[in-house]
Design a protein around this motif. Structure first.
Motif, short mmCIF file in Angstrom:
data_model
loop_
_atom_site.label_atom_id
_atom_site.label_comp_id
_atom_site.label_asym_id
_atom_site.label_seq_id
_atom_site.Cartn_x
_atom_site.Cartn_y
_atom_site.Cartn_z
N ASP A 1 67.65 55.35 29.84
CA ASP A 1 67.57 56.65 29.18
C ASP A 1 68.96 57.16 28.83
OD1 ASP A 1 66.10 59.11 28.38
OD2 ASP A 1 67.24 59.98 30.04
N THR A 2 69.88 57.02 29.76
CA THR A 2 71.26 57.47 29.53
C THR A 2 71.89 56.69 28.39
OG1 THR A 2 71.47 58.10 31.85
CG2 THR A 2 73.52 57.77 30.62
N ALA A 3 71.75 55.37 28.41
CA ALA A 3 72.33 54.55 27.35
C ALA A 3 71.69 54.86 26.00
CB ALA A 3 72.16 53.07 27.70
N LEU B 1 63.63 49.77 39.51
CA LEU B 1 62.94 50.18 38.29
C LEU B 1 63.29 51.63 37.95
CD1 LEU B 1 61.05 49.38 36.03
CD2 LEU B 1 59.13 50.02 37.50
N GLY B 2 63.30 52.50 38.96
CA GLY B 2 63.70 53.89 38.72
C GLY B 2 65.13 53.98 38.23
N ALA B 3 66.03 53.21 38.83
CA ALA B 3 67.43 53.19 38.40
C ALA B 3 67.54 52.68 36.97
CB ALA B 3 68.26 52.33 39.34
N LEU B 4 66.78 51.65 36.65
CA LEU B 4 66.80 51.09 35.29
C LEU B 4 66.31 52.12 34.27
CD1 LEU B 4 67.24 48.73 33.36
CD2 LEU B 4 64.93 47.94 33.95
N ALA B 5 65.26 52.85 34.60
CA ALA B 5 64.76 53.88 33.69
C ALA B 5 65.83 54.95 33.43
CB ALA B 5 63.49 54.50 34.25
N ALA C 1 80.83 49.93 31.36
CA ALA C 1 80.29 50.12 32.70
C ALA C 1 78.81 50.50 32.64
CB ALA C 1 81.08 51.19 33.45
N LEU C 2 78.46 51.38 31.71
CA LEU C 2 77.06 51.77 31.57
C LEU C 2 76.22 50.58 31.10
CD1 LEU C 2 74.85 53.91 31.65
CD2 LEU C 2 75.56 54.62 29.34
N LEU C 3 76.76 49.80 30.18
CA LEU C 3 76.05 48.61 29.71
C LEU C 3 75.87 47.60 30.85
CD1 LEU C 3 74.82 47.02 27.37
CD2 LEU C 3 77.12 46.17 26.86
N ALA C 4 76.93 47.34 31.61
CA ALA C 4 76.84 46.40 32.73
C ALA C 4 75.86 46.90 33.79
CB ALA C 4 78.22 46.18 33.36
N ALA C 5 75.90 48.19 34.08
CA ALA C 5 74.98 48.76 35.07
C ALA C 5 73.53 48.62 34.61
CB ALA C 5 75.32 50.23 35.32
N THR C 6 73.29 48.90 33.35
CA THR C 6 71.92 48.84 32.81
C THR C 6 71.40 47.41 32.80
OG1 THR C 6 72.41 50.79 31.46
CG2 THR C 6 70.45 49.51 30.87
N VAL C 7 72.18 46.49 32.27
CA VAL C 7 71.75 45.09 32.21
C VAL C 7 71.60 44.52 33.61
CG1 VAL C 7 72.43 42.76 31.47
CG2 VAL C 7 72.66 44.70 29.90
N ARG D 1 74.60 62.94 35.90
CA ARG D 1 73.58 63.13 36.95
C ARG D 1 72.55 62.00 36.93
NH1 ARG D 1 74.07 68.58 35.39
NH2 ARG D 1 72.18 68.45 34.14
N ARG D 2 72.15 61.58 35.74
CA ARG D 2 71.20 60.45 35.66
C ARG D 2 71.82 59.17 36.21
NH1 ARG D 2 70.10 62.92 30.71
NH2 ARG D 2 71.33 61.39 29.58
N ALA D 3 73.07 58.91 35.85
CA ALA D 3 73.73 57.70 36.36
C ALA D 3 73.95 57.80 37.87
CB ALA D 3 75.06 57.49 35.62
N THR D 4 74.27 58.98 38.36
CA THR D 4 74.44 59.15 39.81
C THR D 4 73.10 58.92 40.52
OG1 THR D 4 76.28 60.68 39.49
CG2 THR D 4 75.13 60.77 41.62
#
Length: 170
Positions: free
Chosen positions: A160-162, A152-156, A11-17, A90-93
């Motif tokens: 960072d989380t990943a 861009l903010g969400a991607l950063a 899920a984190l990978l899919a969200a980031t990509v 918190r970062r992902a939220t």
């Protein structure tokens, strides 16, 4: 698989990509498409934007990506929270909130502008095309810049989380 396992969280990978892809799409309009169209006459501008909008509206892949990123980001945040990774959660939220802002801007600004441009009677005269362009171009570009910045903010945050997850497993 849980986010605390040794494998990357899908899920984190899919969200980031996915967020990276959406950021790239919006940025391409900011720095490439719109500046190029700014050099065109009103009728060419309106015609091109109608075609872009129709292509995206008709794309099931775009719709799945557009909404899927939000879902994947929310799932990643929830999984991180359940794994008691509170800082990462918190970062992902926060990333989900920023991506949600891009959705809200799309629904509240870009899509209504696209619908108005689609229904503008530009074939009748150059004056009609000029009026349609004037009503569309600047507000659409401003809204798109907000979407780009939010993504861009969400991607950063997601990147960072990943990265922190990967480093902590190494």
């Amino acid at each position: 698989m849980s986010p605390s396992s040794s494998r990357p969280d899908p899920a984190l990978l899919a969200a980031t990509v996915g967020t990276g892809l959406m950021t790239g799409l919006y940025l391409a309009f900011d720095i490439g498409v719109m500046p190029a169209l700014a050099r065109r006459d009103d009728e060419a501008f309106v015609s091109a934007m109608r075609r872009f909008n129709d292509a995206l509206d008709d794309s099931a892949s775009f719709g799945a990506l557009f909404l899927g990123v939000f879902v994947a980001t929310g799932v990643a945040a929830r999984r991180l929270r359940r794994a008691e990774r509170s800082r990462a959660a918190r970062r992902a939220t926060a990333a989900a909130v920023l991506y949600g802002l891009s959705i809200a801007v799309t629904v509240g600004a870009n899509l209504p502008l696209n619908r108005a441009l689609r229904s503008a009677p530009v074939t009748a005269s150059s004056a009609a095309a000029a009026a349609a362009r004037t009503a569309y171009e600047r507000p659409w570009r401003k809204a798109n810049a907000v979407r780009t910045a939010a993504c861009l903010g969400a991607l950063a945050l997601l990147g960072d989380t990943a990265l922190r997850r990967a480093v902590s497993r190494a």
